[in-house]
Design an enzyme around this catalytic site. Structure first.
Site, PDB file in Angstrom:
ATOM      1  CB  CYS A  45      -1.256  -0.561   1.361  1.00  0.00           C
ATOM      2  SG  CYS A  45      -2.340   1.648   1.462  1.00  0.00           S
ATOM      3  CE1 TYR A  47      -5.753   2.697  -5.414  1.00  0.00           C
ATOM      4  CE2 TYR A  47      -3.520   4.454  -5.488  1.00  0.00           C
ATOM      5  CZ  TYR A  47      -4.188   2.977  -4.914  1.00  0.00           C
ATOM      6  OH  TYR A  47      -2.993   2.073  -4.210  1.00  0.00           O
ATOM      7  CD1 TRP A  91      -6.056  -3.450   4.338  1.00  0.00           C
ATOM      8  CD2 TRP A  91      -4.570  -4.699   3.407  1.00  0.00           C
ATOM      9  NE1 TRP A  91      -5.516  -2.726   3.552  1.00  0.00           N
ATOM     10  CE2 TRP A  91      -4.842  -3.404   3.362  1.00  0.00           C
ATOM     11  CE3 TRP A  91      -3.697  -5.270   2.926  1.00  0.00           C
ATOM     12  CZ2 TRP A  91      -4.354  -3.115   1.696  1.00  0.00           C
ATOM     13  CZ3 TRP A  91      -2.652  -4.550   1.831  1.00  0.00           C
ATOM     14  CH2 TRP A  91      -3.620  -3.801   0.649  1.00  0.00           C
ATOM     15  CB  THR A 141      -7.562   2.029   5.208  1.00  0.00           C
ATOM     16  OG1 THR A 141      -7.732   3.073   6.378  1.00  0.00           O
ATOM     17  CG2 THR A 141      -8.851   2.495   4.079  1.00  0.00           C
TER      18      THR A 141
END
Length: 319
Positions: free
Chosen positions: A28, A159, A61, A95
């Site tokens: 990330c 993105y 995750w 996140t």
């Protein structure tokens, strides 16, 4: 979760060495910059590091890189468990980076933009001797302005290109991205760093996007006007940072590729992970020393990477 970990504990989370665990993922870019700042400032002993694996599903995750598939400190399989301990009704994104309070097992903050600033400003008493000043007061306004443009047009820009829902949206995003990259190419043609003569928060925020550009964004996100290697100033600048302790030694190219190409099945339905690109150029001479500057200002480089935090040798061109 915009609460903060501060020296005065105003949000209920006071700075306390050993209390918090930074949960990140090599894949990330937003987490990458938190890992870089932690290392540059020498906060490894004050804030432990937990690393999620490169792939995940809709449930968040996972700690599949750890023995038994659990984070060895928090004892959880999925990062969402720490979010739900903070708020059982939490419904937004799970996140990284997330700073987790090990006393409760709950997320203290996941405000990625504020997190690195607080590592510089709120954790100053626990930084290493010789830690660089990443937010010098005399350049703060310029750093903030550049960070805002880089965030909207470059960090987020790739993105917008990759997840555009139609041709017109993609072309608009593409134009915005390359306008910003051309501006950066020009800016870095006669200066070693984005602001002043040493590394600042601005460089930390740009680097994770650049280091992922040819491996992922150029093809996977269709940002393909040029490769990074075809932009002389940006490519030399990126190599300069990559070869600086604290930057390249946090980058795992294999995990980066696995994350984007395996998780984004709407963009890459086959799940094929490219073998390339060739990484050897990242350790080639960059020549940026000729522009002057001192990487760490009046500070010093960070020491060797902790053995348990080293990137897999096969996943990096660094020796």
């Amino acid at each position: 979760m915009a609460t903060r970990v501060t020296a005065d504990g105003r949000d209920g989370f006071p700075v306390e060495p050993g209390r918090y665990r930074l949960i990140a993922a090599r894949a990330c870019p937003w987490a990458n910059r938190a890992v870089i700042v932690r290392r540059l400032l020498g906060l490894e002993d004050a804030i432990s590091l937990g690393l999620a694996g490169p792939t995940h599903d809709s449930r968040s995750w996972t700690f599949d890189l750890d023995p038994g598939g659990r984070d060895p400190v928090l004892g959880i399989e999925r990062l969402r468990e720490a979010y739900f301990r903070r708020d059982p009704n939490y419904s937004r994104g799970i996140t990284v980076p997330a700073l987790v309070d090990t006393a409760t097992g709950a997320v203290a903050t996941n405000d990625f933009a504020q997190l690195t600033i607080d590592l510089s400003e709120q954790w100053s008493d626990h930084q290493r001797e010789g830690a660089p000043d990443l937010l010098p007061a005399e350049h703060r306004d310029e750093i903030d302005a550049i960070n805002q443009r880089v965030f909207t047009e470059v960090n987020n820009g790739v993105y917008r290109c990759g997840f555009a829902g139609g041709q017109a949206a993609h072309e608009e995003a593409y134009e915005r991205l390359w306008t910003a990259l051309d501006w950066l190419e020009e800016r870095l043609s006669d200066r070693r760093y984005l602001v002043g003569d040493s590394i600042t928060e601005a460089d930390v925020r740009l680097f994770p996007t650049l280091v992922r550009f040819d491996a992922v964004y150029h093809g996977h996100f269709k940002c393909n006007r040029n490769k990074l290697t075809e932009l002389p100033a940006l490519w030399a600048y990126a190599r300069d940072l990559f070869q600086t302790p604290g930057f390249g030694d946090t980058v795992d190219f294999q995990q980066i590729k696995e994350h984007y190409y395996l998780v984004h099945r709407d963009i890459n339905p086959t799940g094929i992970v490219p073998v390339g690109p060739d990484l050897s150029g990242w350790v080639a001479p960059h020549g940026r020393e000729a522009l002057g500057g001192r990487p760490f200002g009046h500070g010093t480089p960070p020491g060797p990477v902790n053995e348990n935090e080293r990137v897999e040798p096969a996943h990096t061109p660094l020796p």
